[in-house]
Scaffold this motif. Structure first.
Motif, PDB file in Angstrom:
ATOM      1  N   THR A  65     -19.179  31.493 -73.874  1.00 40.76           N
ATOM      2  CA  THR A  65     -19.344  32.622 -72.954  1.00 40.76           C
ATOM      3  C   THR A  65     -18.045  33.034 -72.270  1.00 40.76           C
ATOM      4  N   VAL A  92     -11.893  33.555 -63.020  1.00 42.08           N
ATOM      5  CA  VAL A  92     -12.433  33.937 -64.319  1.00 42.08           C
ATOM      6  C   VAL A  92     -12.850  35.404 -64.278  1.00 42.08           C
ATOM      7  N   GLU A 136     -18.833  29.119 -65.066  1.00 45.07           N
ATOM      8  CA  GLU A 136     -20.025  28.753 -64.309  1.00 45.07           C
ATOM      9  C   GLU A 136     -20.757  27.543 -64.896  1.00 45.07           C
ATOM     10  N   ASP A 156     -14.927  38.567 -64.388  1.00 45.05           N
ATOM     11  CA  ASP A 156     -16.333  38.908 -64.198  1.00 45.05           C
ATOM     12  C   ASP A 156     -16.671  40.074 -65.134  1.00 45.05           C
ATOM     13  N   THR A 185     -19.075  27.046 -72.032  1.00 41.22           N
ATOM     14  CA  THR A 185     -17.915  27.729 -71.473  1.00 41.22           C
ATOM     15  C   THR A 185     -17.054  28.346 -72.565  1.00 41.22           C
ATOM     16  N   SER A 199     -19.468  41.248 -66.286  1.00 40.31           N
ATOM     17  CA  SER A 199     -20.578  42.129 -65.912  1.00 40.31           C
ATOM     18  C   SER A 199     -20.122  43.210 -64.933  1.00 40.31           C
ATOM     19  N   ARG A 231     -14.961  39.240 -75.535  1.00 38.73           N
ATOM     20  CA  ARG A 231     -13.757  38.524 -75.102  1.00 38.73           C
ATOM     21  C   ARG A 231     -12.515  38.920 -75.894  1.00 38.73           C
ATOM     22  N   SER A 259     -17.055  31.920 -69.507  1.00 34.97           N
ATOM     23  CA  SER A 259     -17.286  31.816 -68.067  1.00 34.97           C
ATOM     24  C   SER A 259     -17.207  30.351 -67.650  1.00 34.97           C
TER      25      SER A 259
END
Length: 347
Positions: free
Chosen positions: A112, A156, A116, A158, A109, A160, A284, A114
């Motif tokens: 990345t 968070v 997830e 997204d 986390t 993409s 980021r 993210s």
């Protein structure tokens, strides 16, 4: 006298011969015993040599057996340690696995950006504890559920989806109309000629007022036809004047003086800024991305025709990306980690 001497001589000779014979027998016995002793000594030396060889072999075998025994002892110790590690309680194994998976998910986390990986790790821990149904770990399961709700509540970014929107804006840049090259005619420049042309046949098809009544005379017929022609010519003249002249407000005069070569470089500059913003989003660096997006929006509003639907769509996509590209901190599962530490310590 002589006879006695003879008898004594014969007796002495007999005794001497008997002593000589005994001496010979004794010598032969000594020689035989010496030979036997030499054979026994040789055999004893052979036996001693064999004993030494056997002793060396025995010592080598003993050393080998001791080495094997030490190896067996080491293997036995390792096997005992393995058995002890495998014989740990199932609770400790479950606690260790959940804690390890959560720490790995935290690292993913943080790398990345993210949530997830952390959501997946918490969900798997909840499902595993639910299947296990151990009252001792019920507090851990409640902590997992609380942390899972807190992580899911965080919106968070997204990345993409934002990258796809930036790619769409880059694709639209070559099709966006510039202010310097926009259509000079008004929005209803083509509608008036068509209306005038449609009015002309209607006027021509309408019978003259003089034809309705023969009593009105030729003068009224001529005046009516002249009025219709005057209205038609005035409408056409107004349409032509509107197509030649347009009055509009220009906030940035330099946008109207943009040459075609400069327009090409303007579009390429905008593409580079959008690509920089895309790279900043992927790495980021949201502050850098916000700066590039802000500059792109300003250039878009300054040099491109805001009345165009494509320009409006591109600006709307950029505003959406600008509104969603922000730094979001994913909460740590501190409750779960504390509950795992308490369960592992037996408190």
């Amino acid at each position: 006298m002589a006879l006695g001497l003879a008898v004594l001589s014969l007796a002495a000779l007999g005794l001497a011969w008997q002593g000589q014979a005994s001496l010979k027998d004794l010598e032969q016995e000594l020689v035989r015993r010496q030979t036997a002793s030499q054979g026994e000594a040789s055999e004893a030396r052979n036996l001693a040599r064999q004993a030494q060889d056997l002793t060396r072999d025995t010592a080598a075998k003993t050393a080998l057996l001791e080495a094997r025994l030490a190896e067996v002892a080491l293997q036995r110790g390792q096997l005992e340690e393995l058995i002890q590690s495998m014989s740990r309680s199932r609770d400790e194994n479950v606690i260790g696995d959940i804690e390890a998976s959560l720490r790995v998910a935290l690292q993913q986390t943080s790398i990345t950006g993210s949530a997830e990986p952390l959501v997946a790790a918490l969900r798997q821990a909840d499902e595993r504890l639910q299947r296990y149904k151990q009252p001792r770990l019920e507090g851990v399961r409640r902590a997992v559920v609380r942390d899972l709700d807190r992580v899911r509540a965080v919106s968070v970014v997204d990345v993409s989806t934002l990258a796809i929107r930036l790619d769409e804006v880059v694709r639209l840049l070559d099709e966006l109309p510039l202010l310097a090259m926009a259509d000079k005619s008004g929005p209803d420049a083509g509608g008036a000629p068509r209306a005038a042309r449609a009015a002309a046949p209607a006027a021509a098809a309408q019978p003259p007022g003089a034809a309705a009544s023969a009593a009105e005379g030729l003068m009224e017929q001529w005046l009516s036809a002249a009025g219709e022609r005057w209205r038609l010519w005035s409408a056409q003249a107004w349409v032509e004047a509107k197509s030649l002249l347009r009055v509009s407000r220009i906030d940035h005069p330099e946008a109207m003086l943009l040459a075609p070569e400069q327009a090409f470089f303007l579009r390429e500059n905008l593409k580079l800024r959008l690509l920089n913003a895309r790279l900043a989003l992927l790495s980021r660096q949201y502050d850098t991305a916000q700066g590039d997006l802000r500059e792109t929006l300003q250039l878009l509003e300054r040099y491109f025709d805001g009345r165009s639907r494509k320009v409006q769509n591109a600006a709307e996509l950029l505003r959406q990306v600008q509104g969603q590209a922000r730094q979001v901190s994913v909460p740590r599962p501190d409750d779960t980690l504390a509950a795992l530490a308490a369960a592992a310590g037996g408190r």
